[in-house]
Design a protein around this motif. Structure first.
Motif, PDB file in Angstrom:
ATOM      1  N   LYS A   1       0.247   2.061  -6.888  1.00 47.11           N
ATOM      2  CA  LYS A   1      -1.045   1.738  -6.274  1.00 47.11           C
ATOM      3  C   LYS A   1      -1.908   2.989  -6.344  1.00 47.11           C
ATOM      4  O   LYS A   1      -1.451   4.074  -5.962  1.00 47.11           O
ATOM      5  CB  LYS A   1      -0.854   1.328  -4.822  1.00 47.11           C
ATOM      6  CG  LYS A   1      -2.168   1.171  -4.054  1.00 47.11           C
ATOM      7  CD  LYS A   1      -1.888   0.870  -2.601  1.00 47.11           C
ATOM      8  CE  LYS A   1      -3.151   1.020  -1.771  1.00 47.11           C
ATOM      9  NZ  LYS A   1      -2.901   0.737  -0.368  1.00 47.11           N
TER      10      LYS A   1
ATOM     11  N   CYS B   1       3.124  -5.658   2.482  1.00 47.48           N
ATOM     12  CA  CYS B   1       3.560  -4.319   2.077  1.00 47.48           C
ATOM     13  C   CYS B   1       3.713  -3.431   3.310  1.00 47.48           C
ATOM     14  O   CYS B   1       2.891  -3.486   4.226  1.00 47.48           O
ATOM     15  CB  CYS B   1       2.545  -3.724   1.093  1.00 47.48           C
ATOM     16  SG  CYS B   1       3.041  -2.110   0.506  1.00 47.48           S
TER      17      CYS B   1
ATOM     18  N   GLU C   1       6.172  -0.555  -4.066  1.00 47.24           N
ATOM     19  CA  GLU C   1       4.837  -0.045  -4.388  1.00 47.24           C
ATOM     20  C   GLU C   1       4.864   1.467  -4.257  1.00 47.24           C
ATOM     21  O   GLU C   1       5.227   1.989  -3.204  1.00 47.24           O
ATOM     22  CB  GLU C   1       3.805  -0.649  -3.428  1.00 47.24           C
ATOM     23  CG  GLU C   1       2.386  -0.172  -3.674  1.00 47.24           C
ATOM     24  CD  GLU C   1       1.375  -0.869  -2.764  1.00 47.24           C
ATOM     25  OE1 GLU C   1       0.936  -1.980  -3.097  1.00 47.24           O
ATOM     26  OE2 GLU C   1       1.027  -0.300  -1.718  1.00 47.24           O
TER      27      GLU C   1
ATOM     28  N   GLN D   1       6.867   0.364   0.416  1.00 46.19           N
ATOM     29  CA  GLN D   1       6.009   1.380  -0.211  1.00 46.19           C
ATOM     30  C   GLN D   1       6.651   2.758  -0.113  1.00 46.19           C
ATOM     31  O   GLN D   1       7.210   3.125   0.914  1.00 46.19           O
ATOM     32  CB  GLN D   1       4.631   1.432   0.462  1.00 46.19           C
ATOM     33  CG  GLN D   1       3.645   2.281  -0.331  1.00 46.19           C
ATOM     34  CD  GLN D   1       2.327   2.498   0.396  1.00 46.19           C
ATOM     35  OE1 GLN D   1       2.245   3.289   1.346  1.00 46.19           O
ATOM     36  NE2 GLN D   1       1.300   1.809  -0.039  1.00 46.19           N
TER      37      GLN D   1
END
Lengths: 544, 376
Positions: free
Chosen positions: A346, A226, A274, A248
């Motif tokens: 997240k 990530c 994410e 992300q």
């Protein structure tokens, strides 16, 4: 008039510091390497005057004094120059003449790290070596009831799924009606957690990416990494390697201008998106890249001016409710890639995690949930956030999983756990424990930095200066003079070692439990712990 | 390891055929229990094909409670076969008051109900009776279903069968599943004894199911009241089959694809790989790791056998048109059907499903690599 030798409240002695430098005059060659390598200039050349009393036996000659000058090391005691214990001086010393030692009692420096009213900020992790995960044992071993599997001989399929998985009834219906099925990625259950381009040095990032690509293309291991919040270099965005990358987006939206502009040029879809709402190291606080690290390259990729601190807001400022923040954002991001890319949030582990999870169960586009526990690491945060804010991952993840079991969606929304996995070096054991508590996979960052790049940080406050760009190993620095200490090729090689080693260890755990064809997600009957309260809380066996 | 034996025959057989087959496989086994599933019944039960049959063990108090409960529901007893063994039970077998097999007439107000509704209600009656009896151990219910009789008891299979007089002429069936051991992995409980039954589907299993807990959690969270019990880790095999068949509408050829799906790289090469991969993902919590051999009977009275994905357990099928048997050991098959062509015996391996249909003409074999019939 003030006397010259006044003692101010923040005047500390070496004894008051957390780390004391032990220096051996006999061994020292005065090469000066230690003083030049010290990232915080805690040591400097010392010119010492020494008096020797010379006494000749007998009464003929009177005793005399000899004054000598010798050169060596002086440890500075001003709070801003306190030794961080990184040990680089020891590493470079040709004669092993110098070593920092941890004080034998709690330091006094901690009371003075707020000069000018600015509390301590640092990188690293929670300064507590405790780990519930380390205490969990795997107690359900197949032996005589049935043969245990052979980690070296049997075939294993230790993959996990990232993406919203339709329940069987809906999947069959969608198949029959040619309906939409959410994108699902089959990936390796150990994900390299979000560490941004900016938090990490270019060499570290390149090494990680090369290692991940090698694992995928040469070793057949679908490992994913990530980006963290900091964008992604355009060359990577437009390459075929993007499919190994989870992009992300966080509350600062750093780097997303580049990403959106690269969309038409992407050869491959990213593995997933994410959306960061929180991180375990500093829950309720936003990301932070301090000005020291915002150089020309970082500024260009993030789309910001050079040399300014980049704090992300604690929340996504344009969203006013959970529906807005989670549901709409997931939908928007899904739409950007034509609903071909899994999008998941997240969050930091907190007692409100279940509220987010419940919201996700009702959102058909939510591809999973990553939960980051209090032991998660960071490049920069206030010390108080790191040490005192947040929720341990084990019980938070377990609650989330059992909540999904209650509503029958344990296979539909994969949970990914992070924060403190492998904090004491037990990466595979910690990962397996979390998987059996209900995680579909785990994310780790600190372990990767330690194992693949030699990060010196520890849970006893060693080094932890990732925030100011002075990483002595060149891992989190943006200064080319420091970065070049890190060879990306060697980082890549270590990444491959870490993952292949982890894979063998994971097999050594699951094979004796009689599992090989699918990851034992939620197989909590295999777990035991010698702590009755923990056992009751996690709903696993209490063993003594 | 459990001894398993299943037989399907055009002519009704006494359950003693299966018990004797278990007995020859006795060497090396502890012989701690017996479970029987009889269907496609002959003997006296031939006359009551459509009526539900209750099988269980009852204390004297339990019988009274059963009568009260069934009368309240307006079920009438049409025929009954009760064993009240008087002499001392064999070593290890508890003394019971009544072993009960009763045929009931449906309540009048069930007339006109759909078949699905009737089947659901039958299952609920069984579950409620079981719950009532669990409080004081006064009732142990094994099945309540048309054309099905079940019996379970602790003790050596042959000794228990002789003690209960299972060779009586009223008790005959064309399809018999039998199993010869109490469970070993969890606490001893008669409900943990195979075969397991739910709505016309019965299975029995060899071996430990290491993936039991996640599978149990998945089934229990399907909101279907029949997915309960789980005193044995093998009960989930029956319920997975039920879920697949009744809830997902998939045939037996998909059972292996759910419990032991092909590996990802194998699916790449399968003609229906894309769909099977999605199915594998959606049914991921139902994947077993074995070691298991599963034998079972479907509502259409077909018998089947499958193995885990590493084929870690024994299992053989053989016979001749008119009679076929599945056995966990060759000697069981030899005893039950000595006159057969042993060259046609077949041991299914890791990809295969074998099936003997009610016509009992041949051993049908499916391989997971075969094209899927329902997709063609």
């Amino acid at each position: 008039m003030e006397s010259m030798g006044c003692i101010t409240p923040s005047k500390l002695s070496i004894k008051d510091l957390p780390w004391q430098i032990l220096w051996n005059k006999e061994k020292c060659t005065l090469c000066g390497q230690c003083t030049s390598v010290c990232p915080v200039q805690a040591i400097e050349l010392g010119v010492h005057r020494k008096r020797s009393v010379q006494v000749t036996p007998g009464l003929a000659e009177k005793p005399s004094n000899v004054f000598e000058i010798y050169h060596g090391i002086r440890q500075r005691t001003e709070p801003s120059y306190a030794c961080v214990g990184c040990g680089m001086c020891t590493l470079v010393c040709p004669n092993n003449a110098i070593v920092p030692m941890h004080g034998d009692e709690p330091d006094k420096l901690r009371y003075h790290r707020n000069a000018g009213g600015e509390p301590r900020r640092r990188g690293g992790r929670r300064n507590s070596p405790d780990s519930v995960l380390d205490k969990i044992k795997f107690v359900r071993i197949s032996m005589l009831t049935d043969p245990a599997l052979d980690a070296g001989r049997h075939e294993f399929e230790l993959r996990t799924l990232l993406g919203r998985i339709l329940p069987p009834e809906e999947m069959i219906k969608a198949g029959r009606e040619n309906g939409w099925m959410p994108p699902v990625r089959e990936i390796y259950p150990l994900i390299i957690g979000s560490m941004s381009f900016g938090a990490l040095s270019p060499n570290m990032w390149e090494g990680l990416q090369m290692g991940v690509s090698y694992l995928n293309e040469e070793m057949g291991m679908p490992v994913r990494i990530c980006t963290g919040e900091g964008g992604c270099p355009p060359r990577l965005l437009k390459s075929r390697f993007l499919k190994y990358v989870i992009l992300q987006i966080a509350s600062g939206y750093f780097g997303w201008d580049e990403i959106i502009h690269a969309l038409p040029h992407m050869k491959e879809d990213p593995c997933a998106i994410e959306i960061k709402y929180g991180q375990g190291a500093k829950p309720g606080d936003g990301g932070l890249l301090m000005w020291y690290k915002v150089n020309k390259l970082i500024a260009a990729i993030r789309g910001v001016p050079q040399g300014v601190s980049l704090p992300s807001p604690p929340t996504h400022q344009t969203k006013y409710s959970i529906e807005e923040a989670v549901a709409k954002m997931i939908q928007s991001m899904s739409m950007a890639w034509g609903f071909r890319v899994p999008v998941y949030p997240k969050i930091s582990a907190t007692s409100t995690s279940l509220a987010v999870l419940n919201n996700l169960t009702r959102n058909p586009y939510a591809a999973g949930l990553a939960i980051d526990g209090e032991d998660g690491g960071t490049g920069a945060a206030y010390n108080v956030s790191m040490d005192h804010m947040g929720h341990p991952i084990a019980s938070n993840l377990r609650d989330a999983y059992l909540n999904l079991v209650k509503v029958g969606k344990q296979n539909e929304i994969p949970l990914f756990a992070g924060g403190g996995i492998g904090k004491n070096g037990n990466l595979a054991a910690n990962a397996a424990a979390l998987i059996m508590l209900g995680a579909s996979g785990v994310q780790t960052g600190k372990y990767i930095m330690q194992a693949a790049a030699g990060c010196l940080g520890s849970e006893t406050d060693r080094c932890n200066i990732c925030n100011i760009g002075l990483c002595p190993k060149g891992i989190t620095s943006q200064d080319p003079r420091l970065d070049r200490r890190l060879d990306p090729e060697k980082v890549a090689r270590r990444i491959v070692d870490v993952f292949t080693g982890f894979d063998t260890e994971l097999k050594k755990i699951v094979a004796p439990l009689g599992r090989s064809t699918s990851l034992p997600i939620g197989m909590a009957d295999a777990l035991g712990i010698a702590d009755a309260h923990a056992a009751e809380r996690l709903k696993i066996k209490y063993v003594l | 390891m459990c001894r398993l034996f299943a037989v399907t025959c055009n002519n009704p057989l006494s359950p003693m055929v299966a018990i004797r087959a278990l007995d020859v496989m006795k060497e090396g086994h502890d012989g701690s229990g017996v479970g029987l599933f009889l269907t496609d019944l002959g003997g006296e039960f031939e006359h009551f094909k459509g009526e539900p049959i209750l099988s269980g063990i009852f204390s004297n108090e339990g019988i009274k409670a059963l009568d009260r409960y069934m009368i309240d529901l307006d079920f009438m007893v049409k025929y009954k076969l009760s064993f009240r063994p008087g002499k001392l039970p064999p070593s290890g077998t508890p003394k019971r008051d009544n072993y009960v097999i009763r045929v009931y007439e449906y309540p009048a107000d069930w007339e006109g109900l759909s078949e699905t509704e009737i089947q659901f209600r039958l299952m609920m009656v069984q579950l409620q009776l079981r719950r009532l009896g669990e409080k004081d151990n006064s009732m142990m219910i094994f099945s309540f279903w048309p054309d099905v009789i079940m019996l379970k008891e602790v003790g050596d299979p042959l000794a228990v069968a002789e003690y209960l007089g299972l060779d009586r002429k009223e008790l005959q069936a064309r399809v018999i599943l039998s199993q010869g051991r109490q469970n070993t992995n969890y606490s001893i409980d008669i409900y943990a004894c195979h075969p397991f039954f739910i709505q016309g589907i019965a299975t029995m299993t060899n071996g430990e199911n290491t993936a039991f807990v996640p599978i149990r959690e998945f089934l229990m969270s399907r909101n279907f009241p029949g997915y309960t019990g789980y005193q044995s880790d093998s009960e989930v095999f029956t319920h997975i089959l039920h879920y697949m068949n009744r809830k997902l509408g998939l045939g037996i050829e998909m059972y292996k694809h759910i419990i032991t799906p092909l590996k990802d790289d194998e699916l790449e090469k399968h003609s229906a790989g894309l769909w099977l991969k999605k199915l594998k993902q959606s049914c991921r919590p139902l994947i077993i790791d074995g070691p298991n051999c599963v034998m079972g009977c479907l509502p259409d009275k077909s018998l089947f056998m499958v193995q885990d994905s590493k084929k870690l357990r024994p299992g053989v099928v053989g016979g001749r048109p008119g009679i076929f048997a599945f056995s966990s050991e060759m000697c069981g098959l030899d005893t039950a059907i000595p006159e057969r062509d042993i060259n046609l015996d077949f041991q299914p391996m890791k990809y295969e499903t074998v099936l003997i249909r009610r016509e009992r003409q041949e051993i049908e074999k499916w391989n997971q690599w075969d094209a899927l019939p329902h997709l063609n």
